[in-house]
Design an enzyme around this catalytic site. Sequence first.
Site, PDB file in Angstrom:
ATOM      1  N   CYS A  17       9.326  13.986  -6.731  1.00 11.52           N
ATOM      2  CA  CYS A  17       9.849  13.626  -5.523  1.00 11.52           C
ATOM      3  C   CYS A  17      11.303  13.162  -5.872  1.00 11.52           C
ATOM      4  CB  CYS A  17       9.080  12.346  -4.857  1.00 11.52           C
ATOM      5  SG  CYS A  17       9.901  11.479  -3.454  1.00 11.52           S
ATOM      6  N   ASP A  53       3.856  12.227  -5.926  1.00 13.11           N
ATOM      7  CA  ASP A  53       4.855  12.473  -4.980  1.00 13.11           C
ATOM      8  C   ASP A  53       4.517  11.431  -3.563  1.00 13.11           C
ATOM      9  OD1 ASP A  53       7.055  13.858  -3.538  1.00 13.11           O
ATOM     10  OD2 ASP A  53       5.438  14.883  -2.235  1.00 13.11           O
ATOM     11  N   SER A  54       5.483  11.222  -2.722  1.00 15.59           N
ATOM     12  CA  SER A  54       5.408  10.548  -1.507  1.00 15.59           C
ATOM     13  C   SER A  54       4.171  11.064  -0.795  1.00 15.59           C
ATOM     14  CB  SER A  54       6.547  10.482  -0.761  1.00 15.59           C
ATOM     15  OG  SER A  54       7.109  11.949  -0.496  1.00 15.59           O
ATOM     16  N   HIS A 113      10.822  19.958   0.101  1.00 14.26           N
ATOM     17  CA  HIS A 113      10.610  20.522   1.263  1.00 14.26           C
ATOM     18  C   HIS A 113      11.567  21.845   1.540  1.00 14.26           C
ATOM     19  CE1 HIS A 113       8.950  16.948   2.767  1.00 14.26           C
ATOM     20  NE2 HIS A 113       8.341  17.431   3.633  1.00 14.26           N
ATOM     21  N   CYS A 125      15.570  18.941  -2.399  1.00 14.40           N
ATOM     22  CA  CYS A 125      14.575  18.048  -1.662  1.00 14.40           C
ATOM     23  C   CYS A 125      13.228  19.212  -1.620  1.00 14.40           C
ATOM     24  CB  CYS A 125      14.693  17.945  -0.301  1.00 14.40           C
ATOM     25  SG  CYS A 125      13.591  17.519   0.992  1.00 14.40           S
ATOM     26  N   GLU A 151       7.874  20.679   8.274  1.00 16.06           N
ATOM     27  CA  GLU A 151       7.103  19.703   8.562  1.00 16.06           C
ATOM     28  C   GLU A 151       6.187  20.365   9.857  1.00 16.06           C
ATOM     29  OE1 GLU A 151       7.311  15.605   8.338  1.00 16.06           O
ATOM     30  OE2 GLU A 151       7.264  15.848   6.237  1.00 16.06           O
TER      31      GLU A 151
END
Lengths: 269, 269
Positions: free
Chosen positions: A72, A9-10, A185, A183, A151
Amino acid sequence: MQRPIAILDSGVGGLTVVKEVMRQLPREKVIYFGDTARTPYGPRPSDEVVRFTQEIVSYLMQYKPKMIIIACNTATAAALEDIRSMVDVPVVGVINPGARAAINQTKTGIVGVIGTVGTVRSRAYEDALKRLNPNIHVVSLACPLFVPLVEQGNFRSKETMDTVRESMEKLKDIPLDTLILGCTHYPFLSETIQEVMGTGVKLISSDNETAREMSTILQESGKLAHGPELPIHQFFCSGEPKMFKRIAQQWLGEQIELTPVVWQIPKIG
Amino acid sequence: MQRPIAILDSGVGGLTVVKEVMRQLPREKVIYFGDTARTPYGPRPSDEVVRFTQEIVSYLMQYKPKMIIIACNTATAAALEDIRSMVDVPVVGVINPGARAAINQTKTGIVGVIGTVGTVRSRAYEDALKRLNPNIHVVSLACPLFVPLVEQGNFRSKETMDTVRESMEKLKDIPLDTLILGCTHYPFLSETIQEVMGTGVKLISSDNETAREMSTILQESGKLAHGPELPIHQFFCSGEPKMFKRIAQQWLGEQIELTPVVWQIPKIG
């Protein structure tokens, strides 16, 4: 000596997939690479994302993985086919599993997709859904404010609820019954998103669906791990390891303590 | 000319899988064989079920299927491995997809399985669940009264509710959150079963989960059908065709009228 599953993943988002692999297939050994030095991939040009992903896969191939998971959305959309032609093991992204789960789930045939601007612009989910089933009607919406909320660890505040409600306003009048969280997130916001969309809409996360699909492909090719030994997982990151380790331990919980973890920063980039 | 997917069952139960393939992957051509002359398989000795399944697969291989789906719990438990060693195309049963979906779904790790006496005695679901994840706790229960209820078309009467409630009494105090309907007949009773078990228990049907798994395997091997042409499905049965045709049309609905169907009774058995 069993061969591991390589998950990349990033950054830390792909740890949601690791957690699901540990839950669904506890015999499988995982090696994980978070490219925390170069995160986020979202705003980068596609050819740069392809190059970064190729570099990470090259690095991980020394551990002879039996499968590669690109955990990702941005890297899956940009690099899945390139990585497939680069290695001789199965390569699974997060987009097809989410699309397939949505097709399985929907009764109305109307599926919503929310993602970053990059993912929505790439039309990767729309293509994946239509390739499987041309009858599916897809409604996509970019929600650029969601990643910053996550985040900041801001999952359930009034501000979050207001932002989610406002961002998703356009979907409210569409009779969709299934919504893909496109996504890595977004699952952190799933309670808030569920509240805004109502109980009639089923949310699809790629983390558990990708782990399940991995299970199908491994079993079909006779490559499931067996035997009683508990796997020892390995985690790599390209950036500062302390924060990565803290987040990984927080997210993967006690299970991390059950198995020794090797932390290492590869030379890359 | 695209290669079809061959789906076989002891009778009409496997039509639930056909319906899901048509819904999830409308481009795929299906050939179906219902062994209505020799149904039910449940009470037969295992080696007889293996022989019958081998005969049907031999018959269907002339149509060069790209995949075989054994859409019958009894035949999957008895013959899956034999059929795998007999043909050089992927063979999918209904047990692994149901097991995998249950593992994906459960939060408590406690999974219930209901099935015929034969399926429960074979421990096929328990083996499949434990092979994937040894941490899963499995509770199995045979419900021999359910198939007769379905065959009488008795899905929602007071008698059905009483029978289901009484049969499943033993599961009520167990903190399971996921229940596998381990018989192709049971989805017809799913509303009643859901009422008895309560909304906290997620029901897993093999029909949609098997179709989804088929989709994964076809896509992974680059064998998904593509192009705009609508498939022409073919149905075969070994017994009286009129009743089979009536049930198939009732179950598959208008979609059957959309595509020409060839009805044929093969010489078999």
